[in-house]
Design a protein around this motif. Structure first.
Motif, short mmCIF file in Angstrom:
data_model
loop_
_atom_site.label_atom_id
_atom_site.label_comp_id
_atom_site.label_asym_id
_atom_site.label_seq_id
_atom_site.Cartn_x
_atom_site.Cartn_y
_atom_site.Cartn_z
N GLN A 1 0.82 -1.19 0.00
CA GLN A 1 0.00 0.00 0.00
C GLN A 1 0.86 1.25 0.00
O GLN A 1 1.91 1.31 0.65
N GLN B 1 -8.99 -3.56 -8.79
CA GLN B 1 -8.31 -4.39 -7.80
C GLN B 1 -6.95 -3.80 -7.44
O GLN B 1 -6.53 -3.84 -6.28
N GLU B 2 -6.27 -3.23 -8.43
CA GLU B 2 -4.97 -2.61 -8.15
C GLU B 2 -5.12 -1.42 -7.21
O GLU B 2 -4.28 -1.21 -6.32
N ASP C 1 -5.42 -2.79 -3.82
CA ASP C 1 -4.17 -3.39 -3.34
C ASP C 1 -3.08 -2.37 -3.05
O ASP C 1 -2.20 -2.63 -2.21
N THR C 2 -3.11 -1.23 -3.73
CA THR C 2 -1.98 -0.28 -3.61
C THR C 2 -2.35 1.10 -3.09
O THR C 2 -1.47 1.84 -2.65
#
Length: 372
Positions: free
Chosen positions: A3, A33-34, A37-38
């Protein structure tokens, strides 16, 4: 993938990061989704302008439009099918977040037709229809906080449906929204619904307030007026959060509902991309940090915050008195705040109606092409 630290810090301070954007391409390519996730994204909001932008600029909808055209769908039915499919798929992407947060986050919002903003019964009917069509527990139905929307909010909550109240500009209207939420919970409990499964957020618009007030201050033109530019939006939001704490932390009505599992209606900061290039591009994120809030952030602003944003944990708590002083000063130099809020609500509904009209026209063009 790890993250981003700036956004992780924002989340740790109690702010749920929601992406103010959605498209079929974003879902299909793994872009959503990215972001989860980040960039600490734990929710998604949509509105007519977002759908208009995504559908009119992508070829990803061509196959579905062709199928709908062959089935004889009219433009309204086609648009409902397209938008609910996108939202349903986004709900599925966010389902693990929904489960991990015990239903607190992982939500995706879809708005009722903006042409119904001043029609209570029709808003309620479409809210129920959209809830059933998407058929996902992590859905939010967006209902505007117009005079007709207030009773609709209470009635939809009473059906056990989670609601994102949108287009809130004034603290006075926000208090009506909170009352409608509590009224809806009362009825929902009497109807046998589980209050713990009903979530709601109240979307308080920020940058649009500055845009409108700044224009009026510039027109007044005195040094005292010009000095107040860029202060109204944050002051308004901070006063809203004080009202939230009063209702959900200090008043006696909510604890009775909370004893039956009811949850606070979180304050959500919307319209948080800066519209004035002279202001810091992360202004409405860094300066609106408080526990149990949500910030719906456009992609451009999200990336800016990931790059150079910072978390001011003293930006809201304890700022109510100073914020009221800003409002008093605005009134003193000649800004009619009541008129500001009426203007913003009227324009907000009109802008969404225009975007929806453009989207209907673009979809009709695609349907016609598919039938030719």
């Amino acid at each position: 993938m790890s993250q981003n630290q700036n956004l992780a810090d924002l989340s740790a301070a109690g702010v749920s990061v929601w992406l103010d954007d959605l498209s079929r391409d974003l879902i299909a390519t793994g872009g959503l989704q990215e972001q989860i996730d980040t960039h600490s994204v734990v929710g998604v909001t949509t509105n007519p302008a977002i759908f208009q932008n995504s559908i009119s600029k992508s070829d990803s909808y061509a196959e579905q439009v062709s199928s709908l055209a062959k089935a004889g769908a009219d433009v309204d039915a086609a648009l409902t099918a397209i938008t609910t499919d996108d939202v349903r798929n986004a709900c599925d992407v966010l389902a693990p977040v929904f489960a991990a947060s015990d239903g607190h986050d992982g939500r995706v919002s879809i708005e009722v037709d903006p042409r119904l903003a001043n029609k209570t019964d029709e808003t309620v009917a479409q809210a129920i229809e959209l809830w059933n069509l998407v058929d996902r527990p992590n859905l939010f139905i967006k209902i505007p906080a117009t005079k007709a929307g207030i009773p609709a909010i209470a009635r939809v909550i009473a059906e056990g449906i989670s609601v994102n109240v949108t287009l809130i500009f004034s603290v006075e209207r926000y208090r009506e929204v909170m009352d409608a939420y509590l009224d809806g919970l009362d009825t929902a409990l009497r109807n046998g619904h589980d209050a713990a499964k009903i979530e709601s957020v109240a979307s308080f618009f920020v940058s649009r307030v500055d845009s409108e007030v700044d224009n009026r201050l510039t027109a007044i033109g005195t040094p005292e007026a010009l000095e107040l530019r860029g202060k109204a939006g944050l002051a308004n939001a901070r006063l809203a959060y004080a009202a939230y704490r009063e209702v959900f932390e200090a008043e006696t009505r909510f604890p009775d509902l909370q004893a039956h599992g009811a949850l606070p209606q979180r304050a959500l900061w919307a319209s948080t991309g800066t519209k004035n290039a002279e202001y810091p591009d992360t202004l409405y994120v860094s300066e609106l940090v408080a526990p149990n809030t949500v910030n719906t952030i456009p992609v451009k602003t999200l990336n800016a915050f990931a790059d150079h944003g910072w978390v001011n944990t003293e930006s809201i708590i304890g700022q109510a008195a100073a914020s009221q002083e800003v409002f008093d000063a605005l009134t003193a130099v000649g800004v009619d705040l009541a008129d500001v809020f009426v203007t913003l609500e009227t324009e907000g509904v009109s802008k969404f109606e225009d975007a929806w009209g453009d989207l209907l026209a673009a979809t009709q063009t695609q349907l016609d092409a598919a039938q030719s």
